[in-house]
Structures are given as C-alpha cells and as structure tokens.
Scaffold this motif. Structure first.
Motif, mmCIF file in Angstrom:
data_model
loop_
_atom_site.group_PDB
_atom_site.id
_atom_site.type_symbol
_atom_site.label_atom_id
_atom_site.label_comp_id
_atom_site.label_asym_id
_atom_site.label_seq_id
_atom_site.Cartn_x
_atom_site.Cartn_y
_atom_site.Cartn_z
ATOM 1 N N VAL A 92 49.952 36.121 50.888
ATOM 2 C CA VAL A 92 48.947 35.199 50.345
ATOM 3 C C VAL A 92 48.002 35.942 49.404
ATOM 4 O O VAL A 92 47.673 35.447 48.317
ATOM 5 C CB VAL A 92 48.154 34.519 51.484
ATOM 6 C CG1 VAL A 92 47.045 33.641 50.914
ATOM 7 C CG2 VAL A 92 49.089 33.695 52.366
ATOM 8 N N ARG A 93 47.576 37.131 49.797
ATOM 9 C CA ARG A 93 46.689 37.931 48.950
ATOM 10 C C ARG A 93 47.335 38.205 47.594
ATOM 11 O O ARG A 93 46.703 38.013 46.541
ATOM 12 C CB ARG A 93 46.377 39.254 49.643
ATOM 13 C CG ARG A 93 45.491 40.203 48.836
ATOM 14 C CD ARG A 93 45.645 41.619 49.342
ATOM 15 N NE ARG A 93 47.039 42.065 49.214
ATOM 16 C CZ ARG A 93 47.563 43.079 49.900
ATOM 17 N NH1 ARG A 93 46.822 43.735 50.783
ATOM 18 N NH2 ARG A 93 48.827 43.432 49.714
ATOM 19 N N ASP A 94 48.598 38.629 47.613
ATOM 20 C CA ASP A 94 49.290 38.935 46.352
ATOM 21 C C ASP A 94 49.486 37.681 45.515
ATOM 22 O O ASP A 94 49.361 37.729 44.277
ATOM 23 C CB ASP A 94 50.640 39.578 46.652
ATOM 24 C CG ASP A 94 50.512 40.983 47.251
ATOM 25 O OD1 ASP A 94 49.401 41.546 47.169
ATOM 26 O OD2 ASP A 94 51.507 41.476 47.816
ATOM 27 N N HIS A 95 49.773 36.575 46.172
ATOM 28 C CA HIS A 95 49.979 35.329 45.438
ATOM 29 C C HIS A 95 48.689 34.876 44.769
ATOM 30 O O HIS A 95 48.695 34.431 43.612
ATOM 31 C CB HIS A 95 50.507 34.249 46.373
ATOM 32 C CG HIS A 95 51.123 33.074 45.684
ATOM 33 N ND1 HIS A 95 50.378 32.020 45.214
ATOM 34 C CD2 HIS A 95 52.414 32.792 45.357
ATOM 35 C CE1 HIS A 95 51.176 31.123 44.653
ATOM 36 N NE2 HIS A 95 52.410 31.577 44.718
ATOM 37 N N LEU A 96 47.582 34.973 45.477
ATOM 38 C CA LEU A 96 46.293 34.584 44.896
ATOM 39 C C LEU A 96 45.886 35.497 43.745
ATOM 40 O O LEU A 96 45.211 35.068 42.801
ATOM 41 C CB LEU A 96 45.200 34.617 45.971
ATOM 42 C CG LEU A 96 45.255 33.521 47.046
ATOM 43 C CD1 LEU A 96 44.189 33.760 48.106
ATOM 44 C CD2 LEU A 96 45.084 32.138 46.438
ATOM 45 N N ASN A 97 46.322 36.759 43.831
ATOM 46 C CA ASN A 97 45.998 37.718 42.787
ATOM 47 C C ASN A 97 47.029 37.734 41.657
ATOM 48 O O ASN A 97 46.967 38.597 40.769
ATOM 49 C CB ASN A 97 45.850 39.122 43.367
ATOM 50 C CG ASN A 97 44.531 39.312 44.101
ATOM 51 O OD1 ASN A 97 43.508 39.578 43.480
ATOM 52 N ND2 ASN A 97 44.547 39.153 45.416
#
Length: 364
Positions: free
Chosen positions: A357-362
């Motif tokens: 999720v962190r990578d997707h948001l970034n």
C-alpha cells in the motif's frame, strides 16, 4: 439525540423470563423460529428473495434433526446453522447454559503492541510515521469503549497527519462497533458532502420493549431518555410496520474545510470487516482522496441494530436485527461485502500488505 448513540445502545440484551414446561432441542427450535419470524427486520426480505417453498423445505429438514438432539451445545450449534438461511451477519444462536456468566476482557490487559511487532496483533490504536511521505494508523476495533483511545491518538498526531502526503488507515479484522468511534477520522478524508443512507425499525412488542428500557436507563440524561420515549411511542403506534424514527432517508454531512493534506488515503481492508467498519468504508468511499486496498469485506450491514433475547428455557440466546437499511434492495451489502479499489492477491503475504500500500500510494 444523535442517531449513532441510539444504534449503539440497541446492541443490548432483553431477557425473556417465562420458562417453557418442556425444555428440549425441539422446543428451543420452535421458539427460535417463531421469535425470529415475528421480530427480525430482515425476515420478510429474505423470504421475498429465496421463496416460501425453499424456507419450508429448510424448516422440515432441521425439524427432523432437532428431534434427535439433547438440549445442549450441539443443539445451539444446529440452530445457529438453521438461522444462516437468512444471512451471515447480525444473527445467531448461542448456548449459554443455566448459569451464564459474563466474561469480559480486562481493559488493563489490553495494551498497545510495540511498533516492531505485527500491527495486526495490536489491541489498541497504533500510530507510526513510516517515512517523510507516509503515516500509518492501525484501528483494531470500533467499539464505543475504544472511541476515547482512537480520538486521543488522532488528536495527538493531528499535526503530523495534516502535514503528510499519504495516510494509511489499517482496519483489517476490525469487526465494527459504533459509528461514533470513527467520527474523528472524517475531517481528514472529507472532500465533498457525505451521504449516509438511513434505516427503518421494525415495530413489534418485543422490539419496542428495548426502546422503552432505554428511555428508563439511569445512565442517560433526561433529554436522551425523552428522545427514546418518543421513539418508543412512535414505534408502538405503528406495530407490524417499518418505522422511520428520524424522518429522513438520507443524512447529508457538510464540513467547512477540505484539508490539503493528506492528499492520498489508503484504507486497508479484509474479509473480517463488517457492520460499523463497512459503514465507515461507505463513508470513506465518497472521498476523492480515498482508495480501499485488500480483500472484499464480510458483508453484514443491511439488517442491523442487534437485539439479544433469551429463550424461555434460559439456556440459549437469539441474536437478530431490529432495522433494515433504505439501501436495499438497490445496493445490498449483506453476504456480498464491499470490494477494494485495489485487490491484494494471495501472492502477497499479509505481513507485506503495508509495504504494498505504501509503494502504491507513492507511485512505485
């Protein structure tokens, strides 16, 4: 009186004190069947979908089974299976025996988990700044008893949240509780008026007794007790009908401020989310900032406001719903659930969901 307070306090029990002469599994089955048919807000809705013939066949099969069982835990398990004909959530049959004792988890034993451990094991809200672009909030439960802890951690970290681009809210395994418990999160995700579809309450003597008891509860102030008494009188005047206690099919929430940060909000969900957590998701989905990540939720929201009654034999409890959402049949959630915007497939271990999720948001 806030309707969310009403929804919370309806999740209480109402014992039935008269005892049947013949206490066996068959008599308990007939009591559960009759009580559910006459009082559950979703009974007729299910019959209209599945048909009377299917229901009668279902009853015939279980009636034969209960005749051969003793009046014990095995009987309650079978009755709990019988009731699943209707839906999976906000219903149930539970064996309590003759000497029921309430067992509650001590608040002193519910401690927040350390940040270097699995956040899914946390029993209290947990906040962490993952990096300069992302903050993380874990909320294991929306029970009203957790509202103070949720509000406290949100307030303590408000400035950080409002100055960070990405905000991850992790509600995996959160079973629900009270709408009031997530109210402090709404200002962060708000981008436009939020529409909340209301519900109708099914009026019967048994159901309305719950409202009368609330109007006499010494824990409420006089204004609240008066409101409950007005609800009771309105229900009593319309027995056998579905009653709109609030005279409003849709409640619209408007706020004065749209916060520039966080810009992106990812809410992490899974198959164990139901009830109030799904109501939170319906609210959050209306925001332009929000995306849901994970798996389809449990699906237990359309028939809600659980009432709990004890059998005449005093050894089982029946759980059933008092209200029916205005959303159905056009937008059902029960036994269907809410789907994520971004599906997290089974090749990704749950321990790695937050990284995903962190990578997707970034944008990675």
């Amino acid at each position: 009186m806030n309707r969310r307070v009403l929804f919370l306090w309806l999740l209480l029990s109402l014992p039935i004190l008269n005892y049947a002469q013949n206490c066996n599994c068959e008599s308990n089955f007939l009591w559960v069947k009759k009580t559910f048919e006459e009082n559950d807000a979703g009974f007729q809705y299910t019959i209209s979908k599945k048909g009377k013939d299917a229901y009668e066949l279902h009853n015939k099969m279980y009636l034969e089974k209960v005749k051969h069982l003793s009046n014990n835990q095995e009987c309650a398990t079978l009755l709990n299976q019988w009731i699943r004909f209707f839906r999976n959530g906000h219903i149930g049959v539970n064996y309590i025996g003759k000497t029921k004792k309430a067992e509650k988890v001590s608040e002193q034993n519910k401690q927040p988990i350390e940040k270097d451990l699995n956040p899914l094991k946390a029993t209290k809200p947990l906040f962490e700044k993952i990096n300069e672009n992302t903050v993380y909030l874990r909320i294991p439960d929306f029970e009203i008893s957790e509202k103070k802890a949720i509000d406290s951690i949100v307030l303590a970290n408000r400035a950080t949240i409002l100055s960070t681009e990405n905000f991850i809210i992790d509600v995996r395994n959160n079973p629900g509780g009270s709408d009031a418990s997530y109210s402090s999160l709404i200002p962060f995700l708000y981008t436009q008026p939020i529409r909340t579809v209301g519900a109708l309450f099914y009026s019967t003597d048994l159901n309305n007794q719950r409202m009368l008891e609330l109007s006499q509860n010494p824990d409420f102030d006089e204004e609240s007790k008066k409101t409950f008494k007005n609800y009771y009188e309105k229900l009593q005047a319309n027995k056998g009908e579905y009653v709109d206690l609030f005279n409003k099919k849709v409640n619209i929430t408007k706020m004065d401020t749209i916060q520039p940060y966080p810009k992106n909000i990812g809410i992490v969900i899974n198959e164990n989310n139901g009830s109030t957590t799904e109501q939170f998701l319906l609210t959050a989905m209306q925001s332009k900032k929000v995306k849901l990540y994970g798996r389809t939720t449990k699906g237990m929201l359309d028939i809600s406001n659980v009432n709990i009654v004890t059998s005449p034999c005093g050894d089982i409890e029946l759980y059933y719903g008092l209200s029916k959402s205005y959303r159905i049949p056009d937008f059902p959630v029960d036994d269907i659930g809410l789907q994520p915007d971004v599906y997290i497939d089974k090749t990704i271990d749950p321990s790695n969901w937050l990284d995903f999720v962190r990578d997707h948001l970034n944008g990675k």
